[in-house]
Design a protein around this motif. Structure first.
Motif, mmCIF file in Angstrom:
data_model
loop_
_atom_site.group_PDB
_atom_site.id
_atom_site.type_symbol
_atom_site.label_atom_id
_atom_site.label_comp_id
_atom_site.label_asym_id
_atom_site.label_seq_id
_atom_site.Cartn_x
_atom_site.Cartn_y
_atom_site.Cartn_z
ATOM 1 N N LEU A 104 -51.085 -24.797 52.935
ATOM 2 C CA LEU A 104 -50.108 -25.114 53.971
ATOM 3 C C LEU A 104 -50.399 -26.530 54.464
ATOM 4 C CD1 LEU A 104 -50.261 -21.730 55.911
ATOM 5 C CD2 LEU A 104 -48.572 -22.439 54.201
ATOM 6 N N ASP A 105 -49.657 -27.480 53.948
ATOM 7 C CA ASP A 105 -49.876 -28.885 54.270
ATOM 8 C C ASP A 105 -49.020 -29.285 55.469
ATOM 9 O OD1 ASP A 105 -50.947 -31.397 54.016
ATOM 10 O OD2 ASP A 105 -49.768 -31.958 52.261
ATOM 11 N N GLU A 106 -49.513 -30.233 56.246
ATOM 12 C CA GLU A 106 -48.805 -30.738 57.428
ATOM 13 C C GLU A 106 -48.550 -29.626 58.444
ATOM 14 O OE1 GLU A 106 -48.485 -33.930 57.651
ATOM 15 O OE2 GLU A 106 -48.752 -34.510 55.569
ATOM 16 N N MET A 107 -49.576 -28.838 58.734
ATOM 17 C CA MET A 107 -49.426 -27.703 59.648
ATOM 18 C C MET A 107 -48.937 -28.115 61.031
ATOM 19 S SD MET A 107 -52.098 -24.769 58.750
ATOM 20 C CE MET A 107 -51.150 -23.716 59.797
ATOM 21 N N ASP A 108 -49.259 -29.325 61.442
ATOM 22 C CA ASP A 108 -48.840 -29.773 62.770
ATOM 23 C C ASP A 108 -47.325 -29.862 62.902
ATOM 24 O OD1 ASP A 108 -48.343 -32.920 62.076
ATOM 25 O OD2 ASP A 108 -50.098 -32.108 61.045
ATOM 26 N N ALA A 109 -46.605 -29.887 61.786
ATOM 27 C CA ALA A 109 -45.142 -29.977 61.842
ATOM 28 C C ALA A 109 -44.519 -28.711 62.438
ATOM 29 C CB ALA A 109 -44.571 -30.226 60.450
ATOM 30 N N ILE A 110 -45.165 -27.557 62.238
ATOM 31 C CA ILE A 110 -44.558 -26.305 62.714
ATOM 32 C C ILE A 110 -45.503 -25.427 63.509
ATOM 33 C CG2 ILE A 110 -42.853 -26.189 60.855
ATOM 34 C CD1 ILE A 110 -44.734 -23.981 59.694
ATOM 35 N N ALA A 111 -46.718 -25.850 63.726
ATOM 36 C CA ALA A 111 -47.689 -24.999 64.422
ATOM 37 C C ALA A 111 -48.255 -25.699 65.652
ATOM 38 C CB ALA A 111 -48.801 -24.591 63.469
ATOM 39 N N LYS A 112 -47.380 -26.416 66.351
ATOM 40 C CA LYS A 112 -47.810 -27.166 67.527
ATOM 41 C C LYS A 112 -48.075 -26.248 68.711
ATOM 42 C CE LYS A 112 -45.523 -31.471 66.401
ATOM 43 N NZ LYS A 112 -44.491 -32.410 66.761
ATOM 44 N N VAL A 113 -48.853 -26.765 69.634
ATOM 45 C CA VAL A 113 -49.149 -26.045 70.866
ATOM 46 C C VAL A 113 -47.841 -25.568 71.488
ATOM 47 C CG1 VAL A 113 -50.135 -26.256 73.172
ATOM 48 C CG2 VAL A 113 -51.233 -27.396 71.242
ATOM 49 N N VAL A 126 -41.066 -20.703 65.932
ATOM 50 C CA VAL A 126 -41.560 -20.881 64.565
ATOM 51 C C VAL A 126 -43.078 -20.707 64.522
ATOM 52 C CG1 VAL A 126 -41.871 -22.607 62.747
ATOM 53 C CG2 VAL A 126 -39.626 -22.254 63.746
ATOM 54 N N VAL A 127 -43.778 -21.160 65.557
ATOM 55 C CA VAL A 127 -45.232 -20.964 65.607
ATOM 56 C C VAL A 127 -45.545 -19.472 65.541
ATOM 57 C CG1 VAL A 127 -47.332 -21.276 66.970
ATOM 58 C CG2 VAL A 127 -45.618 -23.084 66.911
ATOM 59 N N LEU A 153 -52.355 -28.740 67.134
ATOM 60 C CA LEU A 153 -52.223 -27.352 66.700
ATOM 61 C C LEU A 153 -52.433 -26.368 67.842
ATOM 62 C CD1 LEU A 153 -54.055 -27.294 63.251
ATOM 63 C CD2 LEU A 153 -51.609 -27.509 63.713
ATOM 64 N N ASP A 154 -51.651 -25.304 67.808
ATOM 65 C CA ASP A 154 -51.776 -24.240 68.790
ATOM 66 C C ASP A 154 -53.145 -23.565 68.626
ATOM 67 O OD1 ASP A 154 -49.727 -22.486 70.587
ATOM 68 O OD2 ASP A 154 -51.281 -21.225 69.691
ATOM 69 N N PRO A 155 -53.804 -23.208 69.726
ATOM 70 C CA PRO A 155 -55.114 -22.552 69.634
ATOM 71 C C PRO A 155 -55.095 -21.271 68.796
ATOM 72 C CG PRO A 155 -54.672 -23.192 71.903
ATOM 73 C CD PRO A 155 -53.417 -23.463 71.119
ATOM 74 N N ALA A 156 -53.978 -20.552 68.793
ATOM 75 C CA ALA A 156 -53.893 -19.326 67.999
ATOM 76 C C ALA A 156 -53.944 -19.623 66.504
ATOM 77 C CB ALA A 156 -52.619 -18.559 68.349
ATOM 78 N N ILE A 157 -53.461 -20.781 66.092
ATOM 79 C CA ILE A 157 -53.561 -21.180 64.679
ATOM 80 C C ILE A 157 -55.029 -21.357 64.316
ATOM 81 C CG2 ILE A 157 -53.091 -23.049 63.034
ATOM 82 C CD1 ILE A 157 -50.635 -21.324 63.530
ATOM 83 N N TRP A 158 -55.766 -22.051 65.180
ATOM 84 C CA TRP A 158 -57.199 -22.263 64.925
ATOM 85 C C TRP A 158 -57.924 -20.933 64.732
ATOM 86 C CZ3 TRP A 158 -59.528 -26.689 63.755
ATOM 87 C CH2 TRP A 158 -58.872 -27.891 64.071
ATOM 88 N N ARG A 159 -57.554 -19.926 65.509
ATOM 89 C CA ARG A 159 -58.239 -18.628 65.418
ATOM 90 C C ARG A 159 -57.933 -17.896 64.117
ATOM 91 N NH1 ARG A 159 -56.678 -18.610 70.934
ATOM 92 N NH2 ARG A 159 -54.926 -17.225 70.502
ATOM 93 N N ARG A 160 -56.865 -18.248 63.442
ATOM 94 C CA ARG A 160 -56.510 -17.581 62.185
ATOM 95 C C ARG A 160 -57.317 -18.114 60.996
ATOM 96 N NH1 ARG A 160 -53.865 -15.829 66.118
ATOM 97 N NH2 ARG A 160 -52.297 -14.233 65.842
ATOM 98 N N PHE A 161 -58.062 -19.178 61.192
ATOM 99 C CA PHE A 161 -58.836 -19.795 60.116
ATOM 100 C C PHE A 161 -60.324 -19.742 60.466
ATOM 101 C CE2 PHE A 161 -54.632 -21.509 59.579
ATOM 102 C CZ PHE A 161 -54.476 -21.587 58.208
ATOM 103 N N PRO A 162 -61.070 -18.798 59.880
ATOM 104 C CA PRO A 162 -62.484 -18.689 60.219
ATOM 105 C C PRO A 162 -63.318 -19.881 59.737
ATOM 106 C CG PRO A 162 -61.886 -17.084 58.545
ATOM 107 C CD PRO A 162 -60.624 -17.734 58.984
#
Length: 180
Positions: A104-113, A126-127, A153-162
């Motif tokens: 998933l490239d350019e995650m900041d395009a759709i997974a913003k805070v 979309v997030v 990036l939204d904090p919840a995105i960070w939590r999905r990636f160990p």
């Protein structure tokens, strides 16, 4: 579907250790599951443009001997209401049967805070679609995400990636290794 890279990737010692741990877990996911160790095979790579995020994702697919699917998330955005979420759901429905590495490239395009007041309601929804898609994947699906703008990036995105990896431009030691 992308090709495995032929260009070598050079990592710092610390980055190499993180990638090695990730690859070891990915190679032994069946054993981990049998032992009751639930793990999600997600690696989030962040760093400046040109630091090797995409190259590294390709090398991970090659090392795991899995097909490499690249999704440029900025290209999934549609001006039509609901279309972006539909496009993203399609990715998460497609990938589970492929035994592949999903990049998933350019995650900041759709997974913003999501509390950004400047973003439209559509992109905030979309997030949620991305989060639900990541949560829907079985533990054996390997996901590598990348961004140039980790702070967006939204904090919840960070939590999905160990596994998380900050890639910087190569330091003096890595450059010496490149030319050795």
């Amino acid at each position: 579907e992308g090709q495995w890279p032929t260009t070598p990737a050079f990592l710092s010692e610390q980055s190499g250790k993180t990638v090695a741990r990730f690859l070891e877990d990915a190679a032994n996911i069946a054993l981990l599951a049998r032992e009751g160790v639930a793990t999600r095979l997600g690696l989030l790579i962040h760093g400046p443009p040109g630091s090797g995020k995409s190259l590294l994702a390709g090398h991970i697919a090659a090392r795991l001997q899995r097909p490499f699917y690249i999704v440029r998330l900025d290209s999934m955005i549609s001006s039509r209401l609901g279309e972006t979420a539909k496009n993203i759901r399609g990715v998460f429905e497609f990938i589970p049967q492929r035994n592949a590495v999903l990049f998933l490239d350019e995650m900041d395009a759709i997974a913003k805070v999501r509390d950004d007041r400047h973003e439209l309601g559509e992109l905030k929804r979309v997030v949620n679609t991305v989060l639900q898609g990541l949560d829907s994947l079985s533990d054996d699906v390997v996901v590598v995400g990348a961004t140039n703008h980790a702070h967006l990036l939204d904090p919840a995105i960070w939590r999905r990636f160990p596994y998380k990896l900050a890639l910087d431009m190569p330091d003096a030691d890595v450059r010496r290794e490149m030319w050795a």
